[in-house]
Each structure stands twice: as structure tokens, then as C-alpha cells.
Write a protein that holds these residues in place. Structure first.
Motif, PDB file in Angstrom:
ATOM      1  N   GLY A   1      15.953  16.617 -23.304  1.00  0.00           N
ATOM      2  CA  GLY A   1      16.143  16.569 -24.791  1.00  0.00           C
ATOM      3  C   GLY A   1      15.707  15.420 -25.363  1.00  0.00           C
ATOM      4  N   VAL A   2      14.781  14.645 -24.656  1.00  0.00           N
ATOM      5  CA  VAL A   2      14.192  13.244 -25.205  1.00  0.00           C
ATOM      6  C   VAL A   2      12.595  13.220 -25.522  1.00  0.00           C
ATOM      7  N   PRO A   3      12.189  12.654 -26.115  1.00  0.00           N
ATOM      8  CA  PRO A   3      10.726  12.646 -26.432  1.00  0.00           C
ATOM      9  C   PRO A   3      10.197  12.167 -25.270  1.00  0.00           C
ATOM     10  N   VAL A   4       8.921  12.909 -24.832  1.00  0.00           N
ATOM     11  CA  VAL A   4       8.172  12.499 -23.731  1.00  0.00           C
ATOM     12  C   VAL A   4       6.584  12.207 -23.969  1.00  0.00           C
ATOM     13  N   ARG A   5       6.241  11.025 -23.416  1.00  0.00           N
ATOM     14  CA  ARG A   5       4.694  10.890 -23.345  1.00  0.00           C
ATOM     15  C   ARG A   5       3.963  10.576 -22.063  1.00  0.00           C
ATOM     16  N   ALA A   6       3.025  11.231 -21.826  1.00  0.00           N
ATOM     17  CA  ALA A   6       2.449  11.263 -20.618  1.00  0.00           C
ATOM     18  C   ALA A   6       1.350  10.151 -20.478  1.00  0.00           C
ATOM     19  N   VAL A   7       1.594   9.218 -19.526  1.00  0.00           N
ATOM     20  CA  VAL A   7       0.152   8.125 -19.587  1.00  0.00           C
ATOM     21  C   VAL A   7      -0.716   8.696 -19.166  1.00  0.00           C
ATOM     22  N   THR A   8      -0.953   9.701 -18.222  1.00  0.00           N
ATOM     23  CA  THR A   8      -2.251  10.437 -17.716  1.00  0.00           C
ATOM     24  C   THR A   8      -3.108  11.115 -18.944  1.00  0.00           C
ATOM     25  N   ASN A   9      -2.149  11.519 -19.817  1.00  0.00           N
ATOM     26  CA  ASN A   9      -2.823  11.969 -21.024  1.00  0.00           C
ATOM     27  C   ASN A   9      -3.834  11.011 -21.761  1.00  0.00           C
ATOM     28  N   ARG A  10      -3.518   9.741 -21.631  1.00  0.00           N
ATOM     29  CA  ARG A  10      -4.263   8.713 -22.459  1.00  0.00           C
ATOM     30  C   ARG A  10      -5.054   7.981 -21.572  1.00  0.00           C
ATOM     31  N   LEU A  11      -4.704   7.663 -20.296  1.00  0.00           N
ATOM     32  CA  LEU A  11      -5.582   6.449 -19.523  1.00  0.00           C
ATOM     33  C   LEU A  11      -5.974   7.247 -18.305  1.00  0.00           C
ATOM     34  N   GLY A  12      -5.613   8.634 -17.854  1.00  0.00           N
ATOM     35  CA  GLY A  12      -5.894   8.992 -16.801  1.00  0.00           C
ATOM     36  C   GLY A  12      -5.060   8.737 -15.616  1.00  0.00           C
ATOM     37  N   HIS A  13      -5.186   8.854 -14.523  1.00  0.00           N
ATOM     38  CA  HIS A  13      -4.214   8.556 -13.337  1.00  0.00           C
ATOM     39  C   HIS A  13      -4.725   7.441 -12.366  1.00  0.00           C
TER      40      HIS A  13
ATOM     41  N   MET B   1       0.622  -1.148   0.035  1.00  0.00           N
ATOM     42  CA  MET B   1       0.009  -0.010   0.025  1.00  0.00           C
ATOM     43  C   MET B   1       1.005   1.233   0.034  1.00  0.00           C
ATOM     44  N   GLY B   2       0.315   2.356  -0.555  1.00  0.00           N
ATOM     45  CA  GLY B   2       1.117   3.552  -0.499  1.00  0.00           C
ATOM     46  C   GLY B   2       0.968   4.269  -1.871  1.00  0.00           C
ATOM     47  N   GLU B   3      -0.217   4.216  -2.438  1.00  0.00           N
ATOM     48  CA  GLU B   3      -0.532   4.876  -3.531  1.00  0.00           C
ATOM     49  C   GLU B   3       0.508   4.876  -4.704  1.00  0.00           C
ATOM     50  N   GLU B   4       1.062   5.780  -5.412  1.00  0.00           N
ATOM     51  CA  GLU B   4       1.859   5.472  -6.629  1.00  0.00           C
ATOM     52  C   GLU B   4       3.280   4.867  -6.294  1.00  0.00           C
ATOM     53  N   SER B   5       3.610   4.981  -4.844  1.00  0.00           N
ATOM     54  CA  SER B   5       4.848   4.261  -4.712  1.00  0.00           C
ATOM     55  C   SER B   5       4.517   2.860  -4.333  1.00  0.00           C
ATOM     56  N   ALA B   6       3.510   2.592  -4.185  1.00  0.00           N
ATOM     57  CA  ALA B   6       3.172   1.139  -3.944  1.00  0.00           C
ATOM     58  C   ALA B   6       3.718   0.401  -5.240  1.00  0.00           C
ATOM     59  N   GLY B   7       2.890   0.953  -6.210  1.00  0.00           N
ATOM     60  CA  GLY B   7       3.329   0.216  -7.769  1.00  0.00           C
ATOM     61  C   GLY B   7       4.802   0.234  -7.867  1.00  0.00           C
TER      62      GLY B   7
ATOM     63  N   PHE C   1      -3.156   6.025  -9.728  1.00  0.00           N
ATOM     64  CA  PHE C   1      -2.652   5.798  -8.459  1.00  0.00           C
ATOM     65  C   PHE C   1      -1.631   4.550  -8.335  1.00  0.00           C
ATOM     66  N   GLU C   2      -2.119   3.753  -7.678  1.00  0.00           N
ATOM     67  CA  GLU C   2      -1.348   2.400  -7.551  1.00  0.00           C
ATOM     68  C   GLU C   2      -1.002   1.768  -8.774  1.00  0.00           C
ATOM     69  N   ALA C   3      -1.866   1.661  -9.594  1.00  0.00           N
ATOM     70  CA  ALA C   3      -1.711   0.925 -10.934  1.00  0.00           C
ATOM     71  C   ALA C   3      -0.955   1.784 -11.981  1.00  0.00           C
ATOM     72  N   GLN C   4      -0.638   3.022 -11.732  1.00  0.00           N
ATOM     73  CA  GLN C   4      -0.015   4.025 -12.650  1.00  0.00           C
ATOM     74  C   GLN C   4       1.159   3.587 -13.186  1.00  0.00           C
ATOM     75  N   PHE C   5       2.190   3.182 -12.339  1.00  0.00           N
ATOM     76  CA  PHE C   5       3.493   2.917 -12.652  1.00  0.00           C
ATOM     77  C   PHE C   5       3.504   1.907 -13.651  1.00  0.00           C
ATOM     78  N   ILE C   6       2.635   0.757 -13.468  1.00  0.00           N
ATOM     79  CA  ILE C   6       2.701  -0.520 -13.775  1.00  0.00           C
ATOM     80  C   ILE C   6       1.882  -0.414 -15.391  1.00  0.00           C
TER      81      ILE C   6
END
Length: 399
Positions: free
Chosen positions: A327-339, A178-184, A341-346
Motif C-alpha cells: 500500500g505504499v508508493p513504489v518507484r523502480a530504479v530500472t525504469n529510469r537507469l536500467g539494471h 562478487m556475486g551480482e546483485e547480492s554483491a552490492g 547488476f552489482e551497482a543496482q542496489f547502491i
């Protein structure tokens, strides 16, 4: 890689991703997600059901295909059904579903929240408390009479792992963080480290989140975290707020020796996972911690960043500054799936593995200041900066 720390030499094994189970607002399964991502279509959001909050709702799912017993489904909360479903997708993708010999040795590490509230009961109790002259007595009576035992049990965080074990037969060791984003982050870090060190051969690791809940939306709004009104990209200037997303994300991680012995091939490989925690009360500490993680992970040629940025104030702004210097290309997961929390990193690791396996990035999202067109990639750094604490990163490379 060789490690001579402490004067003893040991060799760390590679860690392959051999199965991915992903369900979100974009669909279910790898192919559905890649088609949605590659098409550059707008994210799927709901701005009316929970107005003024912006939510990425789960795609319509037939839970019967992965959880065939209705009794099992009824005793699960929504987040548990989502997670158990996604775990089944990962096992299918890895080719080990219903293989009792392998599943009996498969370790399981789950990142979980604390369960869902019975919103109607909470609201009724709060309304009655406001008119009571003896709030303590009333609260005790109502908690004893209104909360059914199964509700209390369903709120146990480790029941997601228990349900996966019952439904899918995963009966190796089990851990719940448990521990929100850090749990993932830590769930993947421990699974990766155990396999790399030879303490485990195969592991199922993942998490789930149900964003379509009034209680958590209210909780996050009390801290002024929520994105309201209309959808905005996460790096659109400042911090737009959190647009939460319902999702389930599970990975099957495996040593090359174990995978090869059963004829499995890798989707990609994980070559490092790091978990940190900055002193956020110190000016500049968070941005520096993120820069340190990026330096450790490496952002050389052929690398992209798959960011788990939440949209929350302070954290998102610090990550934007740190990523802007790479200087590297970036893509944000939240832009596509939303946030999630625990599952976000995975989920970020899943999208990174998908992109690396294709050797290409999906198109940038219009309006996001950090997302730019990129060439082919062979590795991705997945970041996760918690909405109020905890930082982490992982590296996914072509296997």
C-alpha cells in the motif's frame, strides 16, 4: 540503538550518507539526476545499437575530470573507468577528495563483476575452433598468443578498488565482493555494520557496470533474461526482461561523530541493511522472503519503496506481488537507469537518499502498474531481488 544480545549491552551508532557519486544514462551528479527524475521525462534507451536488446547507455562523460592521467584510463576497462569516475564524484560530494589524512583512513568496499572479455579475440578463436581437427591444441596456442597479459590482469575483479586507490588516494582497508546483485547488498551491509559497530568511521562503497557489451548481452540472452524490441516498464505486467544499464554508483558512509568533527552534514542516513537468500525452487518462497524483508524494514506512514527489480522472470513477478500488498508508493530504479547488476542496489540507495533529502518522490512512470502518485516521504525502503538469486533490502531515512 541498544542491543543486549548475548547479555552484553552495546550502542550502535547512526550511519550517515555524506557523499554520493552517480553517473548513468540520466546524467552525472545528484542535481542532474534529480532534474531528470522530477521532470518525468522518458528514460534514455538505445534499441538499435545492440538490437534486439534494449540498453540504457551511459551519458557522455569526460573521464579526464576524475581520471586525469591518460595512462590510467588506457589500462582500465570501461566498467573500471565508470566506477573510478563515480567514486571520484562521491569523494568530491563528501568534501574529502585530495584530503590525504581522511582518505588514508577511509575504508573501501566495492561490488564488482569478473571483468570484460576481448570480444574480437573470443569470436576469432570460436570461428577457428569450429574448423579445427585438434581443438585442444588450437585453443591452448591461441590463448597463449592472442590474450595479452594486461587483458588477463584487467579482468581481476579487485582492480576497480585498486584503480580507485591509485587515482583518488583511498588507502584504508579494501574489500571486493562478487556475486551480482547480492554483491552490492553485502558491500553496503558490511560498510554500514562496521561503522554502526564502531569498527570504522568512514567508508567508500559502490560498484559499476558497463551494459554496452555484446558478451554479457549474449550471456543473459542464453538464459532468456533480456528485454528485447522496445522499452517496457518493469512492472507492466508479467516480467518484461532485463534492460541493462551502464552506471557507476558510490556512497560515502560516515559516523555522525566523524562527519561533525570535519564540519560535514548528512544527505540522509541508513538505518538498516539486510541480505537474504530464498529457496527459489520452493513455490512461494521468494515472495515470502520479500515480504519478510519488507516487514523487517517497515512500510509505515511516510515510507516509499525504491525497488531494484530487474525485469527478469520469476523474480520480478514475485516482487510485484509482495509490493502490491504494502500500500505504499513504489518507484523502480530500472525504469529510469536500467539494471546495473552489482551497482543496482547502491544506485537505489542513492536515488532513495536524494528523494528523502528532498522530502518528495519523483513522478511515476506511465505504464508501470505499481508506480502511483505519492505524497512527501521521510524514509524509503530500497529492495534488491537478484535476477536469479539473492535478496536484500535497506532503509534510508531523513537525517
Amino acid at each position: 540503538m541498544p542491543d543486549t544480545k548475548g547479555g552484553r549491552s552495546r550502542v550502535q551508532r547512526d550511519v550517515w550518507i555524506t557523499g554520493i557519486g552517480l553517473v548513468s544514462s540520466l546524467g552525472e551528479g545528484l542535481e542532474a539526476h534529480w532534474q531528470a527524475l522530477a521532470s518525468g521525462s522518458a528514460p534514455v534507451t538505445d534499441v538499435t545499437t545492440f538490437a534486439p536488446y534494449v540498453v540504457h547507455p551511459l551519458v557522455k562523460v569526460n573521464f579526464d575530470t576524475q581520471i586525469p592521467k591518460k595512462g590510467d584510463q588506457r589500462q582500465m576497462e570501461a566498467w573500471q573507468r565508470i566506477g573510478t569516475y563515480a567514486a571520484g564524484l562521491a569523494l568530491d560530494d563528501a568534501g574529502i577528495a585530495k584530503n590525504t589524512d581522511i582518505l588514508s583512513k577511509t575504508d573501501m568496499i566495492v561490488a564488482a563483476g569478473g571483468g570484460e572479455r576481448d570480444f574480437a579475440v573470443d569470436a576469432a578463436i570460436l570461428n577457428d575452433l569450429s574448423a579445427s581437427n585438434d581443438a585442444g591444441r588450437l585453443l591452448n596456442e591461441r590463448l597463449l598468443s592472442d590474450l595479452r597479459p594486461t587483458l588477463s590482469l584487467a579482468q581481476l575483479s579487485n582492480l576497480l578498488a585498486g584503480n580507485i586507490s591509485i587515482v583518488h588516494g583511498v588507502t584504508g582497508s579494501s574489500r571486493t565482493f562478487m556475486g551480482e546483485e547480492s554483491a552490492g547488498v553485502d558491500a553496503v551491509r558490511v560498510a554500514y555494520s562496521r561503522i554502526a559497530a564502531g569498527q570504522s568511521d568512514i567508508a567508500l562503497v559502490g560498484g559499476a557496470y558497463n551494459a554496452e557489451r555484446e558478451d554479457t548481452l549474449l550471456l543473459n540472452d542464453l538464459d532468456d533474461f533480456c528485454l528485447k524490441g522496445e522499452f517496457r516498464p518493469v512492472f507492466s505486467g508479467g516480467a518484461p526482461g532485463i534492460a541493462s544499464g551502464s552506471m557507476g554508483a558510490f556512497l560515502v558512509l560516515e559516523s555522525p561523530e566523524h562527519a561533525t568533527a570535519r564540519g560535514a552534514k548528512p544527505i540522509a542516513r541508513i538505518s538498516g541493511v539486510w541480505s537474504e537468500r530464498a529457496r527459489r525452487t520452493v513455490d512461494g518462497a521468494l515472495e515470502q522472503k520479500i515480504k519478510n524483508l519488507l516487514a523487517t524494514a517497515g512500510t509505515g506512514v511516510g515510507t516509499a519503496v525504491i525497488s531494484g527489480a530487474t525485469g527478469a522472470r520469476d523474480a520480478t513477478e514475485a516482487e510485484a506481488k509482495a509490493l502490491g500488498d504494502t500500500g505504499v508508493p513504489v518507484r523502480a530504479v530500472t525504469n529510469r537507469l536500467g539494471h546495473g547488476f552489482e551497482a543496482q542496489f547502491i544506485a537505489g540507495l542513492a536515488l532513495a537518499a536524494l528523494a528523502v533529502s528532498k522530502g518528495a518522490l519523483f513522478p511515476p512512470l506511465a505504464g508501470d502498474l505499481l508506480e502511483k502518485a505519492g505524497d512527501g516521504i521521510s524514509r524509503a525502503v530500497v529492495t534488491q531481488v537478484g535476477h536469479w538469486r539473492g535478496e536484500g533490502a535497506g532503509v534510508v531515512e531523513k537525517a
